[in-house]
Design an enzyme around this catalytic site. Sequence first.
Site, PDB file in Angstrom:
ATOM      1  N   LYS A 387       0.184  -1.009   0.246  1.00  0.00           N
ATOM      2  CA  LYS A 387       0.120  -0.164   0.107  1.00  0.00           C
ATOM      3  C   LYS A 387       1.148   1.485   0.451  1.00  0.00           C
ATOM      4  O   LYS A 387       1.592   1.508   0.696  1.00  0.00           O
ATOM      5  CB  LYS A 387      -1.117  -0.175   1.171  1.00  0.00           C
ATOM      6  CG  LYS A 387      -2.172   0.781   0.857  1.00  0.00           C
ATOM      7  CD  LYS A 387      -2.398   1.641   2.546  1.00  0.00           C
ATOM      8  CE  LYS A 387      -2.302   2.037   3.657  1.00  0.00           C
ATOM      9  NZ  LYS A 387      -3.233   2.796   4.696  1.00  0.00           N
ATOM     10  N   TRP A 487      -9.317   0.566   0.896  1.00  0.00           N
ATOM     11  CA  TRP A 487     -10.117   1.472   2.217  1.00  0.00           C
ATOM     12  C   TRP A 487     -10.759   2.206   2.259  1.00  0.00           C
ATOM     13  O   TRP A 487     -10.729   2.493   4.241  1.00  0.00           O
ATOM     14  CB  TRP A 487     -11.501  -0.070   1.943  1.00  0.00           C
ATOM     15  CG  TRP A 487     -12.167  -0.460   1.807  1.00  0.00           C
ATOM     16  CD1 TRP A 487     -11.655  -0.645   0.154  1.00  0.00           C
ATOM     17  CD2 TRP A 487     -11.815  -1.937   2.272  1.00  0.00           C
ATOM     18  NE1 TRP A 487     -11.914  -2.062  -0.468  1.00  0.00           N
ATOM     19  CE2 TRP A 487     -12.121  -3.196   0.233  1.00  0.00           C
ATOM     20  CE3 TRP A 487     -11.441  -2.895   2.734  1.00  0.00           C
ATOM     21  CZ2 TRP A 487     -12.710  -4.496   0.823  1.00  0.00           C
ATOM     22  CZ3 TRP A 487     -12.006  -4.223   3.413  1.00  0.00           C
ATOM     23  CH2 TRP A 487     -12.098  -4.320   2.427  1.00  0.00           C
ATOM     24  N   HIS A 488      -9.081   2.963   2.254  1.00  0.00           N
ATOM     25  CA  HIS A 488      -8.195   3.618   3.583  1.00  0.00           C
ATOM     26  C   HIS A 488      -8.360   5.579   2.891  1.00  0.00           C
ATOM     27  O   HIS A 488      -7.835   6.099   3.015  1.00  0.00           O
ATOM     28  CB  HIS A 488      -6.898   3.696   3.205  1.00  0.00           C
ATOM     29  CG  HIS A 488      -6.626   2.436   3.994  1.00  0.00           C
ATOM     30  ND1 HIS A 488      -5.877   2.156   4.532  1.00  0.00           N
ATOM     31  CD2 HIS A 488      -7.616   1.733   5.039  1.00  0.00           C
ATOM     32  CE1 HIS A 488      -5.707   1.082   5.072  1.00  0.00           C
ATOM     33  NE2 HIS A 488      -6.887   1.013   6.051  1.00  0.00           N
ATOM     34  N   TYR A 489      -9.535   5.568   1.692  1.00  0.00           N
ATOM     35  CA  TYR A 489      -9.672   6.555   1.197  1.00  0.00           C
ATOM     36  C   TYR A 489     -10.093   8.026   2.066  1.00  0.00           C
ATOM     37  O   TYR A 489     -10.130   7.375   3.067  1.00  0.00           O
ATOM     38  CB  TYR A 489     -10.667   6.620  -0.010  1.00  0.00           C
ATOM     39  CG  TYR A 489     -11.990   5.980   0.643  1.00  0.00           C
ATOM     40  CD1 TYR A 489     -13.373   6.498   1.378  1.00  0.00           C
ATOM     41  CD2 TYR A 489     -12.811   4.849   0.520  1.00  0.00           C
ATOM     42  CE1 TYR A 489     -14.231   6.055   1.968  1.00  0.00           C
ATOM     43  CE2 TYR A 489     -13.861   3.832   0.984  1.00  0.00           C
ATOM     44  CZ  TYR A 489     -14.281   4.516   1.865  1.00  0.00           C
ATOM     45  OH  TYR A 489     -16.048   4.242   1.906  1.00  0.00           O
ATOM     46  N   HIS A 490      -9.652   9.380   1.647  1.00  0.00           N
ATOM     47  CA  HIS A 490      -9.334   9.905   2.878  1.00  0.00           C
ATOM     48  C   HIS A 490      -9.967  11.499   2.209  1.00  0.00           C
ATOM     49  O   HIS A 490      -9.947  11.716   1.036  1.00  0.00           O
ATOM     50  CB  HIS A 490      -8.937   9.905   3.668  1.00  0.00           C
ATOM     51  CG  HIS A 490      -7.774   9.858   3.144  1.00  0.00           C
ATOM     52  ND1 HIS A 490      -6.918   8.756   3.185  1.00  0.00           N
ATOM     53  CD2 HIS A 490      -6.393  11.459   2.773  1.00  0.00           C
ATOM     54  CE1 HIS A 490      -5.216   9.319   2.070  1.00  0.00           C
ATOM     55  NE2 HIS A 490      -4.990  10.024   2.575  1.00  0.00           N
TER      56      HIS A 490
END
Length: 1260
Positions: A387, A487-490
């Site tokens: 990642k 799914w670590h969108y911000h």
Amino acid sequence: MAFAASLGVLFFLIGLCFGEKAPYTSFAKDATSAPPESYYDYIIIGGGTTGCALAATLSAAAKVLVLERGGLPYGNPNVSNITGFLPTLMDTSPTSASQLFVSTDGVFNNRGRILGGSSAINAGFYTRASGEYVHESGWDPRLVNESYEWVEKKVVFQPRVRAWQAAVRDGLLEAGVTPYRGFTYEHLEGTKIGGSIFDENGHRHTAADLLEYADSTKIAVSLHAVVYQILFRTSPGERPKAYGVLFRDSRGTNHMAYLNSGPKNEIIVSAGALGSPQLLMLSGIGPAQQLRAHGIGVVLDQPLVGQGMRDNPMNAILIPSPRPVEISLVEVVGIPNVGSYIEASSGSLEAFANQTSQPFTLLKALRGSNPYPYPFPNTDVGIIVEKVMGPFSTGYLELQSKDPNDNPRVTFNYFQDPRDLQRCVEGMEIIRRVIESRSMSTFRYPFTSFQSLMNLVLSLPLNLRRKHLTATYSMEQFCIDTVMTIWHYHGGCQVGRVVDHDYRVLGVDSLRVIDGSTFYDTPGTNPQATVMMLGRYMGEKIMGERSPRWKRPKAYGVLFKDSRSTSHRAYLNSEPKNEIIVSAGALGSPQLLMLSGIGPAHQLRAQGIEIVLDQPMVRQGSGFLEADWANRMAQDYAAFANQTFQPFTLPEAVRGSNPYPYPFPNTDAGIIVEKVMGPFSTGYLELQSKDPNDNPRVTFNYFQDPRDLQRCVEGMEIIRRVYESRSLTTFHDPFTSFESLMKLVLSLPLNLRKKHLNATYSMEQFCMDTVMTIWHYHGGCQVGRVVDHDYRVIGVDSLRVIDGSTFYDSPGTNPQATVMMLGRYMGEKILGERSPHVVLPAKAFLNEKNVGFFGGKATMKMLGEYCTFVNTSILGSRILHFSLENMAFAASLGVLFFLIGSCFGEKAPYTSFAKDATSAPPEAYYDYIIIGGGTAGCAVAATLSAAAKVLVLERGGLPYGNPNVSNITGFQATLADVSPNSPSQLFVSTDGVFNHRGRILGGSSAINAGFYSRASGEFVHESGWDPRLVNESYEWVERKVAFPPPVRAWQAAVRDGLLEVGVTPYRGFTYEHLQGTKIGGSIFDENGHRHTAADLLEYADPTKITVSLHAVVYQIMFRTSPGQRPKAYGVLFKDSRGTNHMAYLNSGPQNEIIVSAGALGSPQLLMLSGIGPAQQLRAHGIGVVLDQPLVGQGMRDNPMNAILVPSPRPVEISLIQVVGISNVGSYIEAASGSLEAAWANRMAQDYAAFANQLDRVGMI
């Protein structure tokens, strides 16, 4: 659907857990029951990862409403259990817990739609943000730390790292992602084990659990409540002010929730990185042009809402495994210095396929589009992902409609910034090195190239992006084509752009956004810890703004009463550092906190106690602390085995097949051996029958890994140079070539393997054809796979394995020193767990500085001279090194007379407690039952007897009174004895190599070549052991059984030859493991008398220990109850007459059965007792207690090859004394003696008879 496959590649999880009733059903209700209008101090939109923590905190002093568009995470097994991880993600129904969306980049993504938010659907990894991140965010470090701890007490656990995760961890370290950080929540460069919100039973704990902290009288949670609009009051010349929200329940009915009047009351949006900017825009705050296009009235033109969207691109490699892997999500993480993070998961695709009705699965892809040249025999797989941290690339979010149930349109622009692409390439290169590491060798098929794994990933529909042909050889294109997300969108409502540093929305009043939409970067490797922390952190900050009294209650004094009930008061002086400290014990301390108003609010109210702080964790049991902190601190490597040595054997072969052009004038000979360190190659162990007297079937796969073969070749080259050195010239004929010695060795029946013609000139073939063993085999019950780092058997209670079966590698040149040390080390650790006040006899020996009762130097001198007079062995002089510290008078006398008694002869000093098992009672009870009185077992038994009642069950007899065992001259005669009760039990691995295991008190230390050398400091460090206790434990062993050897002609010549050929520097005599040439210790004293691990029983308390000899354990017995772990409670053993005996554990939580039966016996006994691969157990008619496929796996044995050097001059009888520790991955050792001895002829006959017997029964 392709989405299913994408997630299948990611996390493959199958497990078993049980759902749990929500602890807050009193205040969490479906929105259909909400009133048409209601009023609150705080309205929190989104009961997710941040919202739950925030709501629980604010409810301590304010009336709070939480509006959550999803339902409860409880009662839904797919959400609560690790088994439901993938089905949850693949559920695309309108009310699913996980809402699927696809970004315009063509990448599948998910967002939580459930109380607890994404913490209810994610992979569970928990790790804090870095200190740098906290500093850059402007947060208060003290409050940040307290907020993390508040979260961790409720939802975070230490994962049990098993085989796959352990292999990835070790592979990362091999690949240079160092240092090793062990288990920690902190963000630290290197390799570490992080926390998990899955407990040890695979049950998920979500942010919703934080609502257990809430005051149930001040909070309402409305479920399935979709907010359509935030309401604002607008007046000319004034800032818009939020005052309420419009939401709908599942029936479509409108409800209005308003803020109570008051300047501090607020609406807080915590709807996540998609939901929060979406809701601001739906409510009129956003880019005016976009809002008007959707017919939305503009409250505030704010073009930065929805901007700065980031998502960390993730790429992965799928590794089909030839061996079973555990079900695991992210537990281990590598934090290298290249700007990417490495994580891993594992599981079975077969089980995944059985759980889903989706039309596409990875199972079909693997079997239908397999780029390998061979079929996969099973579908166990691991995945390693990379990642990109940050990232640098940014995108944007736009509305698709006015319906908040619709996902907005999102573009993340993965790899738009070339720096992200470079980070991906460098991260994938680390994955390549991990996969190709030694640690991962058993988890990939032979000849599997990294390129073929890339092709496999490219063949899978992981996203909707176009695939390019260049992706098969261009890592940049591979990253672009196979990009996924974790799914670590911000972003979308970032600090300084949409909200200020107190998270208030710029340009309006009474409105904040507190969640991941405010971030610029992902905090640490995985953000959920920081998102939950932020909810608590900002809750405390907001309450501090609301009321100065919220600056935390402060203790200032106590009220106490004397025996006459007179009241007294004691106050703290006015200094900021002064404190009240409660040390009233495990009952008194929580009791006093509750009496003072700190505890569960409902209980305090029931007792009429004023609440100072609602703290529901006060009075909770120690199970949390035991499970999450104390008992499973990570240790990494443990790698030892039992030390022995097999020199030349057959004089008939030497004389009958002599390749020399002249006869040998005599049969004196020396031998120089090369032992491969490690090794890399691994095998397995299987049962042959249900009889524990039968050897199991073992395969070591010598030289399966080509690196082992290369080490052998390089080690043999060192032997060649030593042989040809000036130092050895007098020990061989000047015309004898090294090749002729190779031919001599090839002519000897050293093993049962086929010999090849090219072995006479190919050193690789010579190594394979003449491989022998030095009996340092290990594995079968390895740490992190079968036992945890405290050597407890994973999955059952009251059972440990402590011996060489738990090791991954052989420590140093010869492991017996470390195996004995481990027994002492773990004995001390176990007693420390049992009672921190145990004083062990090993800390009670004499020295001249502190002689206590003994009366000074004169007494010390007298004692030393007395022992020297009685017995001239080295023991007498060593008493002067013993120290007596803080011993009671009676104990001092006991030590004195014990030491004087130990000066006498070779007679066993423990005949009072070592008896034949025929005298054992039918039933008996003990605190510890130790199965195996071997190299580790004797040490651990002697130590535990200091404070507990101990039984040792040894299948062999005493080492005393048997001259072949006790004397160096009987070394080969012991090995040649193949009788049913011989001290050395011969076996042949399926590799066709002769091997031995000890069947005598003292174990393999009673049959081996006696060399004594410690493990390296690096090994101790990597094992996670306490160096101080390790050193003390070695010294405890050495005082009893280790001696400096008398180095004579042959050994001195080999020493000097090693130095001549560059195995330098010279280290002299030392027990330490140091590169170069050294003289090590020996368990043979100067008179050639063997001292074994059985001698360590002289340390035992004879009143608390029983040793049963010729006691064969047939079964460990377990209590099993539905929903509970099996618990060991006793053993069944038989004596030499076949009579059954039962030994049971006394009642008590600390009492245990400890298996120390060696690298063959321990996995064999676990399987005979029902712990092992279920299929194998059932095939033998054994009831399955625990299906544990890793029992018997990871078997390793260090291959040994040798050169026999017939000598024209007499040589001494010597076993291993000198060792060369080279830098090529092998050790050089030597021995010498006469082939004329009668025992050599007997050994030749016995080995031949044994081999013929095996051949008749089809075992070879």
